[in-house]
Design an enzyme around this catalytic site. Sequence first.
Site: not given
Length: 510
Positions: A32-33, A75, A124, A126, A182, A274-275, A283
Amino acid sequence: MLGYNSVLITFIIALNGLFSANCRNVLILLGDDAGFETQVYNNSVCQTPNLDQLAKIGLVFNNAYTSVSSCSPSRSVIMSGLPQHQNGMYGLHQDEHHFMSFDQVQSLPLLLRKADIRTGIIGKKHVGPESVYPYDYAQTEENNSILKVGRNITHMKLLVREFLNQNKSRPFFLYIGFHDPHRCGHTNPEYGSFCQWFGNGSQGMGLIPDWKPVVYDLDKVTVPYFVQDTPAAREDIAAQYTTISRLDQGVGLILDELKQAGQLDDTLIIYTSDNGISFPNGRTNLYDSGMAEPFIVSSPYHKQRWGQTSSAMVSLVDIVPTVLDWFSIQYPNYTLLKHPAQLTGKSLLPVLKAEPQSGFDTVYASHNLHEVTMYYPMRVVRDRNFKLIHNMNFRMPFPIDQDFYISPTFQDLLNRTRGKEPLNWYKTLEKYYYRDQWELYDVQNDTMELKNLANSSDAHIKEVFVQMRQKLLQWQNLTSDPWICSPGSVLEDEGNYKLTPQCMSMDNKV
Ligand SMILES: *[C@@H]1O[C@H](CO)[C@@H](O)[C@H](O)[C@H]1NC(C)=O
Ligand SMILES: *[C@@H]1O[C@H](CO)[C@@H](O)[C@H](O)[C@H]1NC(C)=O
Ligand SMILES: *[C@@H]1O[C@H](CO)[C@@H](O)[C@H](O)[C@H]1NC(C)=O
Ligand SMILES: *[C@@H]1O[C@H](CO)[C@@H](O)[C@H](O)[C@H]1NC(C)=O
Ligand SMILES: *[C@@H]1O[C@H](CO)[C@@H](O)[C@H](O)[C@H]1NC(C)=O
Ligand SMILES: *[C@@H]1O[C@H](CO)[C@@H](O)[C@H](O)[C@H]1NC(C)=O
Ligand SMILES: *[C@@H]1O[C@H](CO)[C@@H](O)[C@H](O)[C@H]1NC(C)=O
Ligand SMILES: *[C@@H]1O[C@H](CO)[C@@H](O)[C@H](O)[C@H]1NC(C)=O
Ligand SMILES: *[C@@H]1O[C@H](CO)[C@@H](O)[C@H](O)[C@H]1NC(C)=O
Ligand SMILES: *[C@@H]1O[C@H](CO)[C@@H](O)[C@H](O)[C@H]1NC(C)=O
């Protein structure tokens, strides 16, 4: 007759599923990030022995990119294969943001379920709605604490074990949404800016039994070129590293569960993020600092490229075609936004066999919002030499999200800017906020994307601009982008214009 036919077809499909799937599974490990804070990508400080091991039994992609640098939108792309503007997830899904994919989207979990593959998600999620993204087994933030299912690697390990023990005879698709690395300061500041203290066993932090926290010295961390080199930012990076090392230990535990279940030798494993990282230019940005992603693919059937790197340019839109190819499932024909929905990504299985000579030289990206207040539509095309960014809302300052705003790194930039102190940064806040409508970068010679060539008088560069703009427009058209005429004109495609859709100018001077 009809009845007989459909029974026959169902039978053939069932047989197909049985033979082609052949107990071949898929495991997605999503940070996540997460960024390039791993030895796999030559960061020698942040300890990630399990990702290093995964890279040894996989292929490491050096040119992988997200299709959008925002959580839920990305996502939704990973699970649908369609850019955010085509699947409808324009921004964050939870709470007041409430963005959703369109009801008609045929997502990966839907298609896999139809093919009798058991699907699971841990951590996660989301994305929504549930009808578009249904999983047979789900332990997510929707009915658990996200810290428990996304950062407590012991708990995650036990959930993976539970999933692997259900309906064992059928092939599976398991998606692990780590919440590390994250940020945490916006929601749970008591655990530190990245939740780096959560579960470390000290007073009030609880304990994650399997986790051996790795602590980093702020003088030793590697500061990426797009982050200011100051003590506040370094401390922030050190905290981020601690949670990447936790994610890494989680990867080790999960791979061990797979091994214990006897599935390591027939499972395709994809590790990515994801990013971009939640630092300035990361991000929510589509500079390479926000768009480039770590990407490791491990296949037990493609040992010939284990331990190698690929320079193929790949995108997270390629995950759906890759997984469908792996299970020999065809993408269905259906209509979305009045046009035939089609995947623009490509299966990466051929790349696992041999480095491609062509066909992997361009990627696209598309961003609309993040939080509901952050309307900043961008469209991007990038090839090996150049990148073109179209900032449609360029007259507005680039927006900052709640989570990043409160971060020590951004607060440090604000404080230094207000106090007129040196930033030790490659930009100013003014430059960060106010962007040109068109940004064209020579990404070979200007890797930091600082010199905008969009107005260049050089004939070659002018030609590049025209061609990339055309390519971007074609891709927007192919993916039914409702923003195809923005910001200068309005798309008319109904009534008198049904057969001749066109962009009609607003004469608004952009
Ligand atoms: C890491 O370093 C090695 C050796 O210098 C180099 O071959 C490789 O391309 C580098 N990887 C990345 C992702 O930069
Ligand atoms: C296992 O099968 C049962 C009965 O069909 C179903 O309710 C359950 O969701 C399945 N679990 C998984 C992980 O596929
Ligand atoms: C969360 O919901 C899923 C069904 O979607 C259920 O199987 C699971 O047990 C629930 N978990 C908790 C902690 O309630
Ligand atoms: C654990 O967290 C506490 C904060 O509650 C912190 O002071 C301590 O340094 C942390 N220990 C480790 C090993 O990170
Ligand atoms: C993590 O999960 C394990 C297993 O469920 C549990 O025993 C432990 O208390 C959890 N730790 C935290 C910090 O929540
Ligand atoms: C979708 O349509 C194309 C072209 O008509 C066809 O080749 C393909 O097999 C169809 N796919 C499915 C899943 O029916
Ligand atoms: C990069 O710069 C070199 C030297 O100035 C030039 O020869 C080359 O064409 C440039 N690369 C691109 C992609 O323009
Ligand atoms: C920024 O300034 C505020 C107000 O002076 C202060 O409370 C805060 O600690 C500073 N933050 C950083 C990262 O320097
Ligand atoms: C390019 O030209 C436009 C229109 O004149 C202007 O607004 C923009 O700032 C220029 N960009 C650069 C990088 O010079
Ligand atoms: C999209 O492509 C179709 C088919 O080539 C064309 O008719 C249409 O005008 C294009 N739409 C726009 C907005 O460019």
